[in-house]
Design a protein around this motif. Structure first.
Motif, PDB file in Angstrom:
ATOM      1  N   ARG A  82       0.717  -1.180  -0.029  1.00 13.16           N
ATOM      2  CA  ARG A  82       0.081   0.032  -0.086  1.00 13.16           C
ATOM      3  C   ARG A  82       0.772   1.250   0.157  1.00 13.16           C
ATOM      4  NH1 ARG A  82      -3.270  -3.573   3.025  1.00 13.16           N
ATOM      5  NH2 ARG A  82      -5.279  -3.658   2.756  1.00 13.16           N
ATOM      6  N   SER A 131      -4.092   0.912 -12.578  1.00 13.52           N
ATOM      7  CA  SER A 131      -5.367   1.723 -12.287  1.00 13.52           C
ATOM      8  C   SER A 131      -5.796   2.623 -13.457  1.00 13.52           C
ATOM      9  CB  SER A 131      -5.007   2.395 -11.241  1.00 13.52           C
ATOM     10  OG  SER A 131      -4.127   3.500 -11.184  1.00 13.52           O
ATOM     11  N   GLU A 159      -8.602   9.502 -13.736  1.00 16.72           N
ATOM     12  CA  GLU A 159      -7.753   9.164 -12.528  1.00 16.72           C
ATOM     13  C   GLU A 159      -8.612   9.307 -11.340  1.00 16.72           C
ATOM     14  OE1 GLU A 159      -3.490  11.007 -10.720  1.00 16.72           O
ATOM     15  OE2 GLU A 159      -4.462  11.745 -12.597  1.00 16.72           O
ATOM     16  N   GLN A 160      -8.363   8.350 -10.261  1.00 17.19           N
ATOM     17  CA  GLN A 160      -9.267   8.244  -9.020  1.00 17.19           C
ATOM     18  C   GLN A 160      -8.277   7.577  -8.245  1.00 17.19           C
ATOM     19  OE1 GLN A 160     -12.342   6.297 -11.652  1.00 17.19           O
ATOM     20  NE2 GLN A 160     -12.638   4.970  -9.783  1.00 17.19           N
ATOM     21  N   ARG A 161      -8.858   7.738  -6.865  1.00 22.54           N
ATOM     22  CA  ARG A 161      -8.292   6.970  -5.990  1.00 22.54           C
ATOM     23  C   ARG A 161      -8.953   5.639  -5.455  1.00 22.54           C
ATOM     24  NH1 ARG A 161      -6.560  10.446  -0.729  1.00 22.54           N
ATOM     25  NH2 ARG A 161      -5.673   8.098  -0.219  1.00 22.54           N
ATOM     26  N   GLY A 162     -10.437   5.980  -5.202  1.00 22.89           N
ATOM     27  CA  GLY A 162     -11.401   4.863  -4.831  1.00 22.89           C
ATOM     28  C   GLY A 162     -11.488   3.822  -6.028  1.00 22.89           C
ATOM     29  N   SER A 164     -10.125   1.884  -8.232  1.00 25.87           N
ATOM     30  CA  SER A 164      -9.464   2.237  -9.237  1.00 25.87           C
ATOM     31  C   SER A 164      -9.008   1.116 -10.025  1.00 25.87           C
ATOM     32  CB  SER A 164      -8.180   3.180  -9.024  1.00 25.87           C
ATOM     33  OG  SER A 164      -7.256   2.522  -8.134  1.00 25.87           O
ATOM     34  N   PRO A 183     -15.966   6.270  -8.352  1.00 28.90           N
ATOM     35  CA  PRO A 183     -14.750   6.696  -7.375  1.00 28.90           C
ATOM     36  C   PRO A 183     -15.385   6.994  -6.001  1.00 28.90           C
ATOM     37  CG  PRO A 183     -15.801   8.201  -8.927  1.00 28.90           C
ATOM     38  CD  PRO A 183     -16.644   7.287  -9.125  1.00 28.90           C
ATOM     39  N   SER A 184     -16.592   6.647  -5.636  1.00 31.08           N
ATOM     40  CA  SER A 184     -17.266   6.969  -4.520  1.00 31.08           C
ATOM     41  C   SER A 184     -18.145   5.963  -3.884  1.00 31.08           C
ATOM     42  CB  SER A 184     -18.177   8.336  -4.654  1.00 31.08           C
ATOM     43  OG  SER A 184     -19.282   8.054  -5.371  1.00 31.08           O
TER      44      SER A 184
END
Length: 439
Positions: A82, A131, A159-162, A164, A183-184
């Protein structure tokens, strides 16, 4: 009589030496491989009667999706630490080779500078995803490592964090399907904020929360220019698989989180732990599964209006217009992979159904966590029955398990080998198991 027994025993020895067949006593051997011996404790797994397992490799990183070549070489996608800064270049794929037939990998090689989840062998290529992209490596049959650098197949995803990770699958007609997760959690105006209402319409449904279709062989594609939105309204999919028997695409969807945390006036902790369902879906062109407006309640057997869009845990609203799941599983089990079995080693019933890998989730607190197993969902006459059964368990070890951090192993990927064995990965202990049927 004694002479006859001696004669028959001699014949058995000759046959064994000549053809390499195996007389199976307990869990010691597997037909067609006289050297394969399962672990005394099945590597910690709890399996149905007649099955056993071998630990192929251990402590190899954070293995996610897996595939096996026709010669038995194993390829595992490494998600890596991570902590992105600690990822060492050249470790994105782990290649394993068993050189003596005992089921354990004597050769462990690594390649690839990018880490991720998706991986699949197709023709003479190994496809992997990050991702943001899908790549492929050219593979020479019989060689363990690629013949050259990766080629970029598809890029240009948001581009996204959640959510992905880009899970993908191929059909039999030259198409590639790629998941683009939401992404949410529920498209709230203020993400994961108690009482915040959902955006209407939800803009994340345009390029995200959907599965996209591409050409499986053309390089340099982008989502905007070359992709076709195949289905929409899917929160996140890691288990995506083509079933060659029915010639259809299926997926396991992750249900939403935090009903009680975000809307405690409608949901108790117990209700939030049990809802909503994890869903087995058939993906048909144009399907819409309703995220974020609705979620599936397996206890009532209907889609329910989400509280972010005016729901109260009881109201259905117009959710009946969205496609339903084929099988609904308990909440927050976190499905990570999906396999349709086509081999002939396992009993015939396993060719009628699907294996689902449940990684186990965090969102059942303060109740005991769930998932951490591989289950089998049967079909009858080509139709899923709606039932499921545990196939492989014992991954978490800790019981009762109150926190995912205490799980020793968390299953993440599944693949079928050329002999009909199945392989399961673990992205916490870094282990790969091979499960065989001895009968």
């Amino acid at each position: 009589m004694i002479d006859q027994r001696i004669a028959w025993a001699a014949v058995g020895v000759v046959l064994l030496l000549t053809f390499g067949t195996v007389l199976s006593f307990g869990k010691e051997t597997l037909p067609s491989s006289g050297r394969l011996a399962c672990e005394a404790d099945d590597g910690g797994l709890i399996l149905p009667e007649g099955f056993c397992s071998v630990v192929v490799a251990d402590n190899i990183g954070r293995p996610r999706h897996i595939d096996v070549a026709t010669n038995g070489d194993i390829y595992v996608r490494n998600r890596g630490s991570r902590d992105l800064s600690s990822r060492v270049p050249g470790g994105g794929v782990v290649a394993l080779r068993d050189t003596n037939g005992d089921g354990r990998a004597e050769i462990v090689e690594r390649f690839g500078d990018h880490y991720g989840t998706g991986l699949e062998l197709r023709d003479d290529y190994l496809y992997v995803s990050t991702s943001m992209e899908v790549f492929r490596y050219g593979m020479t049959p019989g060689d363990l490592l690629p013949s050259g650098p990766p080629e970029l197949l598809v890029s240009g995803f948001p581009e996204q964090r959640g959510h992905s990770d880009k899970a993908f699958a191929f059909d039999q007609n030259g198409h590639l399907y790629v998941n683009v997760g939401a992404p949410s959690n529920a498209c709230q105006a203020q993400a994961r904020t108690a009482g915040s209402m959902g955006q209407q319409p939800c803009p994340q449904r345009e390029r995200q929360a959907s599965v996209w279709k591409f050409n499986a062989d053309r390089l340099g594609q982008t989502q905007s220019d070359d992709g076709y939105r195949f289905v929409r309204g899917t929160r996140n999919i890691l288990g995506l698989a083509w079933d060659p028997t029915t010639r259809a695409l299926f997926a396991m969807q992750h249900g939403r989180d935090s009903l009680a945390t975000l809307f405690g006036n409608y949901f108790s902790d117990e209700e939030s732990a049990e809802l909503p369902s994890e869903e087995l879906l058939e993906l048909k062109d144009g399907s819409d599964f309703g995220w974020p407006y609705c979620y599936y309640d397996h206890l009532r057997g209907v889609r329910i209006l989400a509280p972010e869009y005016g729901g109260d845990g009881q109201s259905i609203g117009d959710c009946g217009r969205y496609d339903r799941p084929l099988v609904a599983f308990p909440a927050h089990w976190a499905p990570h992979d999906l396999l349709f079995y086509t081999g002939d080693q396992f009993p015939a019933r396993y060719t009628e159904g699907a294996f689902v890998v449940f990684h186990g989730s965090w969102n059942r607190a303060p109740l005991e966590q769930g998932g951490y197993q591989v289950v089998f969902a049967p079909r009858r006459n080509g139709e899923f029955t709606g039932d499921w059964e545990t196939f492989a368990n014992g991954f978490a070890v800790e019981s009762p398990l109150m926190s995912p951090r205490d799980a020793m192993h968390r299953p993440a990927g599944v693949a079928q080998g050329p002999d009909g064995s199945i392989y399961v990965t673990d992205d916490t202990g870094g282990r790969v198991w091979r499960i065989v049927y001895t009968g």
